[in-house]
Each structure stands twice: as structure tokens, then as C-alpha cells.
Scaffold this motif. Structure first.
Motif, PDB file in Angstrom:
ATOM      1  N   VAL A 249       0.671  -1.236  -0.175  1.00 39.00           N
ATOM      2  CA  VAL A 249      -0.073   0.044   0.000  1.00 39.00           C
ATOM      3  C   VAL A 249       0.830   1.365   0.070  1.00 39.00           C
ATOM      4  O   VAL A 249       0.623   2.157   0.604  1.00 39.00           O
ATOM      5  CB  VAL A 249      -0.827   0.008   1.355  1.00 39.00           C
ATOM      6  CG1 VAL A 249      -1.927   1.074   1.158  1.00 39.00           C
ATOM      7  CG2 VAL A 249      -1.632  -1.231   1.431  1.00 39.00           C
ATOM      8  N   VAL A 250       1.841   1.265  -1.108  1.00 41.33           N
ATOM      9  CA  VAL A 250       2.727   2.326  -0.858  1.00 41.33           C
ATOM     10  C   VAL A 250       2.773   2.804  -2.396  1.00 41.33           C
ATOM     11  O   VAL A 250       2.839   2.046  -3.435  1.00 41.33           O
ATOM     12  CB  VAL A 250       4.294   1.913  -0.662  1.00 41.33           C
ATOM     13  CG1 VAL A 250       5.271   3.033  -0.886  1.00 41.33           C
ATOM     14  CG2 VAL A 250       4.214   1.707   0.897  1.00 41.33           C
ATOM     15  N   SER A 251       2.465   4.221  -2.778  1.00 39.43           N
ATOM     16  CA  SER A 251       2.478   4.531  -4.110  1.00 39.43           C
ATOM     17  C   SER A 251       3.911   4.646  -4.712  1.00 39.43           C
ATOM     18  O   SER A 251       4.850   4.511  -3.859  1.00 39.43           O
ATOM     19  CB  SER A 251       1.973   6.258  -4.212  1.00 39.43           C
ATOM     20  OG  SER A 251       2.858   7.012  -3.382  1.00 39.43           O
TER      21      SER A 251
ATOM     22  N   ALA B 139      11.225   4.278   0.570  1.00 39.20           N
ATOM     23  CA  ALA B 139      11.350   5.015   1.863  1.00 39.20           C
ATOM     24  C   ALA B 139      11.659   4.018   2.927  1.00 39.20           C
ATOM     25  O   ALA B 139      12.465   4.486   3.914  1.00 39.20           O
ATOM     26  CB  ALA B 139       9.941   5.759   1.780  1.00 39.20           C
ATOM     27  N   HIS B 140      11.358   2.737   2.740  1.00 37.45           N
ATOM     28  CA  HIS B 140      11.630   1.843   3.738  1.00 37.45           C
ATOM     29  C   HIS B 140      13.242   1.873   4.120  1.00 37.45           C
ATOM     30  O   HIS B 140      13.573   1.173   5.150  1.00 37.45           O
ATOM     31  CB  HIS B 140      11.118   0.368   3.411  1.00 37.45           C
ATOM     32  CG  HIS B 140      11.613  -0.051   2.259  1.00 37.45           C
ATOM     33  ND1 HIS B 140      11.526   0.183   1.052  1.00 37.45           N
ATOM     34  CD2 HIS B 140      12.654  -1.120   1.953  1.00 37.45           C
ATOM     35  CE1 HIS B 140      12.130  -0.702  -0.124  1.00 37.45           C
ATOM     36  NE2 HIS B 140      12.961  -1.434   0.743  1.00 37.45           N
ATOM     37  N   ARG B 141      14.156   2.239   2.925  1.00 34.03           N
ATOM     38  CA  ARG B 141      15.319   1.972   3.266  1.00 34.03           C
ATOM     39  C   ARG B 141      16.196   3.257   4.211  1.00 34.03           C
ATOM     40  O   ARG B 141      17.230   3.287   4.697  1.00 34.03           O
ATOM     41  CB  ARG B 141      16.255   2.207   1.910  1.00 34.03           C
ATOM     42  CG  ARG B 141      16.072   0.924   1.188  1.00 34.03           C
ATOM     43  CD  ARG B 141      16.900   0.853  -0.033  1.00 34.03           C
ATOM     44  NE  ARG B 141      16.461   1.995  -0.909  1.00 34.03           N
ATOM     45  CZ  ARG B 141      16.028   1.981  -2.134  1.00 34.03           C
ATOM     46  NH1 ARG B 141      16.005   0.740  -2.828  1.00 34.03           N
ATOM     47  NH2 ARG B 141      15.829   3.193  -2.694  1.00 34.03           N
ATOM     48  N   LEU B 142      15.195   4.351   4.570  1.00 30.97           N
ATOM     49  CA  LEU B 142      15.585   5.390   5.395  1.00 30.97           C
ATOM     50  C   LEU B 142      15.326   4.911   6.690  1.00 30.97           C
ATOM     51  O   LEU B 142      14.764   4.026   7.192  1.00 30.97           O
ATOM     52  CB  LEU B 142      14.776   6.499   5.139  1.00 30.97           C
ATOM     53  CG  LEU B 142      14.689   7.158   3.533  1.00 30.97           C
ATOM     54  CD1 LEU B 142      13.932   8.248   3.414  1.00 30.97           C
ATOM     55  CD2 LEU B 142      16.350   7.525   3.342  1.00 30.97           C
ATOM     56  N   THR B 143      15.879   5.595   7.606  1.00 32.38           N
ATOM     57  CA  THR B 143      15.700   5.422   9.041  1.00 32.38           C
ATOM     58  C   THR B 143      14.449   5.800   9.412  1.00 32.38           C
ATOM     59  O   THR B 143      13.489   6.401   8.759  1.00 32.38           O
ATOM     60  CB  THR B 143      16.573   6.378   9.950  1.00 32.38           C
ATOM     61  OG1 THR B 143      16.232   7.691   9.640  1.00 32.38           O
ATOM     62  CG2 THR B 143      18.471   6.150   9.643  1.00 32.38           C
TER      63      THR B 143
ATOM     64  N   ALA C 233       9.834  11.751   4.550  1.00 32.21           N
ATOM     65  CA  ALA C 233      10.708  11.507   3.099  1.00 32.21           C
ATOM     66  C   ALA C 233       9.075  11.169   2.097  1.00 32.21           C
ATOM     67  O   ALA C 233       8.898  11.741   0.993  1.00 32.21           O
ATOM     68  CB  ALA C 233      11.451  10.713   3.059  1.00 32.21           C
ATOM     69  N   ARG C 234       8.349  10.544   2.688  1.00 32.56           N
ATOM     70  CA  ARG C 234       7.107  10.000   1.873  1.00 32.56           C
ATOM     71  C   ARG C 234       6.190  11.307   1.449  1.00 32.56           C
ATOM     72  O   ARG C 234       5.427  11.387   0.536  1.00 32.56           O
ATOM     73  CB  ARG C 234       6.383   8.863   2.681  1.00 32.56           C
ATOM     74  CG  ARG C 234       7.102   7.594   2.784  1.00 32.56           C
ATOM     75  CD  ARG C 234       6.512   6.473   3.526  1.00 32.56           C
ATOM     76  NE  ARG C 234       5.169   6.206   2.819  1.00 32.56           N
ATOM     77  CZ  ARG C 234       3.979   5.516   3.639  1.00 32.56           C
ATOM     78  NH1 ARG C 234       4.275   4.709   4.839  1.00 32.56           N
ATOM     79  NH2 ARG C 234       3.114   5.290   2.943  1.00 32.56           N
ATOM     80  N   LEU C 235       6.167  11.837   2.642  1.00 33.56           N
ATOM     81  CA  LEU C 235       5.190  13.220   2.564  1.00 33.56           C
ATOM     82  C   LEU C 235       5.741  14.167   1.351  1.00 33.56           C
ATOM     83  O   LEU C 235       5.179  14.694   0.693  1.00 33.56           O
ATOM     84  CB  LEU C 235       5.280  14.036   4.064  1.00 33.56           C
ATOM     85  CG  LEU C 235       4.474  15.220   3.861  1.00 33.56           C
ATOM     86  CD1 LEU C 235       2.827  14.904   3.572  1.00 33.56           C
ATOM     87  CD2 LEU C 235       4.407  15.871   5.096  1.00 33.56           C
TER      88      LEU C 235
END
Length: 149
Positions: free
Chosen positions: A89-91, A97-101, A108-110
Motif C-alpha cells: 500500500v505504498v505509491s 522510503a523503507h530504506r531510510l531511518t 520523506a514519503r510526505l
């Protein structure tokens, strides 16, 4: 509209579903815009006469405005549908973004979504609309209450 089409016709392709949704958006926009223009809520003083309904009158309406709205809406719909269709459920703009802290993921997603929305609005609506307005050939004088300032 796309989800309703998919429920009714599970095998419908994305191209057909988006085309149908865009056509509906185009038609709805024409109807709504005509109501506002006829009610003199606003007007279009500069349009391309070849692509304008009622060209040369204060009720002139550029059909390319509704085309731009349909393209504009299709981009946002694509963004939303890419999230609904994904297992996580990620565009498409949020992928990776999952690779970020954890503290940076949400910001970051926003920013990715806001950036996409701003870029898409510029490319699909504002830049074409501005260019078409500058090169307009059907220029009408609107009533004083519709003029700026």
C-alpha cells in the motif's frame, strides 16, 4: 470510478479504466464549468477559438480546460491507484522510503507525494493553461463584476 469498473469488470485493463475515468471527469467538468460560467461566477476572457464553445461571447468556454482537468485528475488517480494496487500500500513515489531511518520515512514519503503533486499540477494544468492563455485569439470583454481588481 476505476474501482467500480474493476468490481464490475475484473478483467478491465488499466488503460481502459483510466480512459473511462478520464472521460467521466472531462464530462463532469464541462457540466460544472458551464453552470459557473452561465451563472457568471467567473468567465474565460482569453481562449483559443478553435477549441472553445461559444467563442466570442462572454460565455465562451475552452474545452481544453476540461481536457487539462481530466489529465490532472488522472495523474492523482494514478498515484492513488498505485498505492491501492501495491501489496505494501505504498505509491510509486514513496517506494524506497523503507530504506531510510524510521524517523525520516514519514517526512520523506510526505515530501515525495507533495513533490509529485506540485510537479504534476504544473505539467498537466498550469503550464499548458498559461501557454494557451498567452496565445489566445478569442478575447472578450467581460462584465465589470467579473474583472479582477
Amino acid at each position: 470510478i476505476i474501482q467500480a469498473l474493476r468490481r464490475r469488470r475484473p478483467g478491465i485493463s488499466n488503460v481502459r479504466a483510466f480512459a473511462a475515468a478520464s472521460l467521466v471527469m472531462f464530462l463532469v467538468d464541462i457540466v460544472i464549468e458551464q453552470i459557473f460560467v452561465r451563472a457568471q461566477v467567473y468567465g474565460y476572457p482569453r481562449t483559443w477559438s478553435e477549441l472553445t464553445l461559444f467563442a466570442g461571447t462572454q460565455y465562451q468556454f475552452p474545452v481544453y480546460e476540461s481536457i487539462s482537468v481530466a489529465v490532472y485528475a488522472a495523474g492523482f488517480t494514478a498515484l492513488r491507484m498505485s498505492a491501492l494496487d501495491a501489496a505494501d500500500v505504498v505509491s510509486f513515489v514513496e517506494r524506497g522510503a523503507h530504506r531510510l531511518t524510521p524517523a525520516l520515512r514519514t517526512p520523506a514519503r510526505l515530501l515525495a507525494v507533495i513533490g509529485f503533486c506540485a510537479l504534476w499540477a504544473a505539467l498537466a494544468y498550469f503550464v499548458p493553461w498559461s501557454w494557451l492563455s498567452v496565445t489566445a485569439d478569442s478575447i472578450v470583454k467581460l462584465p465589470s463584476f467579473l474583472l479582477p481588481g
